[in-house]
Design an enzyme around this catalytic site. Structure first.
Site, PDB file in Angstrom:
ATOM      1  N   ASP A 204     -49.938  84.680   5.766  1.00 22.32           N
ATOM      2  CA  ASP A 204     -48.760  84.284   5.003  1.00 22.32           C
ATOM      3  C   ASP A 204     -48.072  83.182   5.792  1.00 22.32           C
ATOM      4  OD1 ASP A 204     -46.452  83.963   3.543  1.00 22.32           O
ATOM      5  OD2 ASP A 204     -46.097  86.114   3.255  1.00 22.32           O
ATOM      6  N   GLU A 206     -46.019  80.984   4.289  1.00 21.49           N
ATOM      7  CA  GLU A 206     -44.979  80.648   3.313  1.00 21.49           C
ATOM      8  C   GLU A 206     -45.546  79.739   2.236  1.00 21.49           C
ATOM      9  OE1 GLU A 206     -42.763  81.629   1.370  1.00 21.49           O
ATOM     10  OE2 GLU A 206     -41.349  82.079   2.990  1.00 21.49           O
ATOM     11  N   GLY A 280     -41.182  86.917   3.546  1.00 21.85           N
ATOM     12  CA  GLY A 280     -40.025  86.303   4.190  1.00 21.85           C
ATOM     13  C   GLY A 280     -38.834  86.148   3.272  1.00 21.85           C
ATOM     14  N   ASP A 281     -39.094  85.991   1.968  1.00 27.24           N
ATOM     15  CA  ASP A 281     -38.027  85.811   0.988  1.00 27.24           C
ATOM     16  C   ASP A 281     -37.749  87.167   0.343  1.00 27.24           C
ATOM     17  OD1 ASP A 281     -36.216  84.771  -0.792  1.00 27.24           O
ATOM     18  OD2 ASP A 281     -37.723  83.982  -2.162  1.00 27.24           O
TER      19      ASP A 281
END
Length: 324
Positions: A204, A206, A280-281
């Site tokens: 990941d 992003e 992350g979000d």
């Protein structure tokens, strides 16, 4: 191998020291004799730290069993064994405020044996996740090289976003390409065209889960449906990254990918937070909750680009720990 050698001793001897080390099942340094995690019980909201049985050994679960008898418990924090203070608190806690749908993982969903002792996993269901801003406490930022590993489960896994462990945004927002550098283990097929149904070790970074060096499916990818799985990611921050995986009970690691970073991801722009169990979000007070399921037993973040010999020794160490 010396029985008192832990995964982070191996990273250290390879010149890539751990800057964060987390586990609910064992010490990750041979000399570590401290606490692993904290539980909180429902009956009175009291908390209890759970430590290792002995230096370098497995978790001592007996105090947890006694403390949680007759009520239920959750895991509120995983303590950092590296000495950098990178403790992971659940998103939704006073330390890491989160959305109303965020909550800590139940403490007793799965027990297992490690080194012949009863221990408990961090059994993450949708809504559970953990986080730390480590950008000033050793976690690599920008284009600095980084190595990561975790032991997870190929049985308790789904396709929700996003079962990650690793480097994430300090903002808890999807800021830009390269802002993350985290291991993802899931059945997610982000860009389409996947072969089979996983679960797979992916990166990941992003704005996407990468099975290799592009959004196209990597034909060397391999599903890892084992009960216990070793998952590895390393990223030099400027030109290349690698993915490896294997059965955490036996056998060697499979190199799934090592090569160029995806287009627009060089150099990396890591922010230095640590996320566990979500993307992350996720999980801010004004945002949603985690949709992924997964199990975390142990993992670490190392500064530098670990060599293959270190990672082979790490796999042998995990097998020797005796996950059953």
């Amino acid at each position: 191998m010396n029985a008192s050698t832990g995964p982070c001793d191996l990273y250290e001897s390879g010149g890539t020291p751990c800057v964060a080390a987390h586990s609910t099942v064992r010490a990750l340094f041979g000399a570590y004799a401290g606490k692993l995690y904290q539980v909180r019980r429902a009956s009175d909201n009291a908390t209890r730290d759970i430590s290792v049985l002995k230096a370098g050994g497995p978790a001592d679960s007996a105090p947890q069993d006694a403390f949680c008898a007759g009520t239920s418990c959750v895991i509120t924090v995983l303590y950092d064994q590296s000495g950098h203070g990178n403790d992971l608190w659940y998103q939704g806690s006073d330390v890491v405020p989160g959305s109303p749908r965020s909550s800590p993982a139940k403490a007793t969903t799965e027990s297992l044996q490690v080194s012949g002792s009863k221990v408990y996993s961090l059994y993450i269901n949708p809504g559970n996740s953990y986080w730390r801003d480590g950008h000033t406490t050793g976690v690599p930022t920008g284009s600095a090289p980084e190595g990561l590993y975790m032991v997870t489960s190929g049985i308790h896994v789904n396709g929700g976003c996003c079962f990650d462990y690793g480097n994430s945004e300090t903002t808890r927002k999807a800021d830009r390409a390269g802002a993350m550098d985290a291991i993802n283990f899931s059945k997610q097929c982000w860009f389409g065209g996947c072969s089979g149904t996983g679960p797979w070790v992916q990166a990941d970074l992003e704005w996407g889960l990468f099975p290799g060096g592009s959004s196209s499916w990597n034909p060397n990818q391999k599903a890892l449906p084992h009960k216990y799985v070793t998952a590895i990611l390393k990223n030099d921050g400027t030109t290349r990254f690698a993915l490896k995986g294997g059965n955490a009970q036996s056998g060697s690691l499979t190199k799934l990918y090592e090569g160029s970073l995806p287009p627009n991801y060089s150099p990396m722009k890591k922010q230095g937070a640590i996320v566990l169990g979500s993307g992350g979000d996720c999980c801010k007070p004004d945002g949603g909750a985690n949709d992924s399921a997964g199990t975390f037993y142990e993992g670490a973040i190392a500064a530098g680009y670990p060599n293959d010999a270190t990672e082979d020794a790490l796999q042998n160490n995990i097998i020797a720990a005796g996950y059953e």
